[in-house]
Scaffold this motif. Structure first.
Motif, PDB file in Angstrom:
ATOM      1  N   GLY A  31     -13.321  26.229  22.166  1.00 37.83           N
ATOM      2  CA  GLY A  31     -12.768  25.078  21.470  1.00 37.83           C
ATOM      3  C   GLY A  31     -12.590  23.874  22.371  1.00 37.83           C
ATOM      4  O   GLY A  31     -13.187  23.769  23.431  1.00 37.83           O
ATOM      5  N   ASN A  32     -11.747  22.962  21.899  1.00 41.00           N
ATOM      6  CA  ASN A  32     -11.476  21.712  22.597  1.00 41.00           C
ATOM      7  C   ASN A  32     -10.148  21.798  23.330  1.00 41.00           C
ATOM      8  O   ASN A  32      -9.145  22.198  22.746  1.00 41.00           O
ATOM      9  N   ALA A  60     -14.360  21.764  14.277  1.00 42.06           N
ATOM     10  CA  ALA A  60     -14.621  22.016  12.853  1.00 42.06           C
ATOM     11  C   ALA A  60     -14.394  20.743  12.041  1.00 42.06           C
ATOM     12  O   ALA A  60     -13.334  20.142  12.110  1.00 42.06           O
ATOM     13  N   ARG A  61     -15.418  20.366  11.322  1.00 42.37           N
ATOM     14  CA  ARG A  61     -15.295  19.275  10.346  1.00 42.37           C
ATOM     15  C   ARG A  61     -15.464  19.881   8.968  1.00 42.37           C
ATOM     16  O   ARG A  61     -16.337  20.707   8.749  1.00 42.37           O
ATOM     17  N   ASN A  62     -14.639  19.463   8.059  1.00 39.32           N
ATOM     18  CA  ASN A  62     -14.725  19.951   6.695  1.00 39.32           C
ATOM     19  C   ASN A  62     -15.837  19.190   5.977  1.00 39.32           C
ATOM     20  O   ASN A  62     -15.751  17.977   5.824  1.00 39.32           O
ATOM     21  N   PRO A  63     -16.890  19.866   5.525  1.00 42.30           N
ATOM     22  CA  PRO A  63     -17.991  19.158   4.873  1.00 42.30           C
ATOM     23  C   PRO A  63     -17.601  18.554   3.525  1.00 42.30           C
ATOM     24  O   PRO A  63     -18.281  17.679   3.022  1.00 42.30           O
ATOM     25  N   PHE A  64     -16.500  19.013   2.948  1.00 33.53           N
ATOM     26  CA  PHE A  64     -16.079  18.509   1.649  1.00 33.53           C
ATOM     27  C   PHE A  64     -15.074  17.376   1.763  1.00 33.53           C
ATOM     28  O   PHE A  64     -14.796  16.688   0.798  1.00 33.53           O
ATOM     29  N   SER A  65     -14.489  17.196   2.936  1.00 34.02           N
ATOM     30  CA  SER A  65     -13.519  16.127   3.147  1.00 34.02           C
ATOM     31  C   SER A  65     -13.687  15.586   4.550  1.00 34.02           C
ATOM     32  O   SER A  65     -13.318  16.238   5.524  1.00 34.02           O
ATOM     33  N   TRP A  69     -10.284  16.185  10.748  1.00 29.98           N
ATOM     34  CA  TRP A  69     -11.024  16.793  11.846  1.00 29.98           C
ATOM     35  C   TRP A  69     -10.097  17.777  12.523  1.00 29.98           C
ATOM     36  O   TRP A  69      -8.959  17.445  12.848  1.00 29.98           O
ATOM     37  N   ASN A  70     -10.589  18.986  12.783  1.00 28.12           N
ATOM     38  CA  ASN A  70      -9.779  20.019  13.410  1.00 28.12           C
ATOM     39  C   ASN A  70     -10.243  20.260  14.839  1.00 28.12           C
ATOM     40  O   ASN A  70     -11.415  20.533  15.085  1.00 28.12           O
ATOM     41  N   TYR A  71      -9.313  20.173  15.763  1.00 31.46           N
ATOM     42  CA  TYR A  71      -9.542  20.493  17.163  1.00 31.46           C
ATOM     43  C   TYR A  71      -8.815  21.802  17.433  1.00 31.46           C
ATOM     44  O   TYR A  71      -7.587  21.857  17.427  1.00 31.46           O
TER      45      TYR A  71
END
Length: 132
Positions: A31-32, A60-65, A69-71
């Motif tokens: 991860g970051n 992780a980026r949510n393709p629906f929203s 953005w999740n780090y």
């Protein structure tokens, strides 16, 4: 019949070797790594490019929203998760940074405190010295 028994014993020995207690298991970081300094530099109204420059690409980026953005960060030491955290950045409708949620661990990340759980003899052999 002997071939079947030998094949079974060989398969068992191979599989049991993966969990043999004397086998050294590596520390795995995924991860970051996010520091408090990075979060302090974030300002409301920053563009996505400015955030990526400062924080790096999110795991992780949510393709629906595209507004979250999740780090994520995980440190596994010998099959045990010793550190885990998540920081989520939120963007408004015009794709400008608005705020973040999540917490960082109390201690700072450095090579010294990441390897502090490793026995001294293994740590000494893993980090090469300049004198050699």
């Amino acid at each position: 019949m002997r071939a079947l028994i030998l094949t079974g014993l060989l398969g068992f020995a191979t599989l049991s070797g993966c969990t043999f207690p004397g086998v050294y298991k590596l520390n795995v970081q995924q991860g970051n790594i996010v520091t408090q300094d990075m979060l302090d530099q974030l300002e409301a109204g920053m563009t996505e490019r400015q955030v990526i420059y400062l924080m790096g690409n999110p795991v992780a980026r949510n393709p629906f929203s595209e507004q979250r953005w999740n780090y994520l960060y995980t440190l596994e030491t010998r099959d045990k998760v010793t550190k885990r955290y998540q920081v989520t950045l939120h963007f408004d409708d015009s794709q400008l940074f608005s705020h973040y949620t999540g917490e960082l661990p109390a201690e700072e990340f450095s090579e010294e405190n990441q390897t502090s759980d490793v026995p001294a003899e293994e740590r000494a052999s893993a980090i090469p010295s300049l004198e050699e």
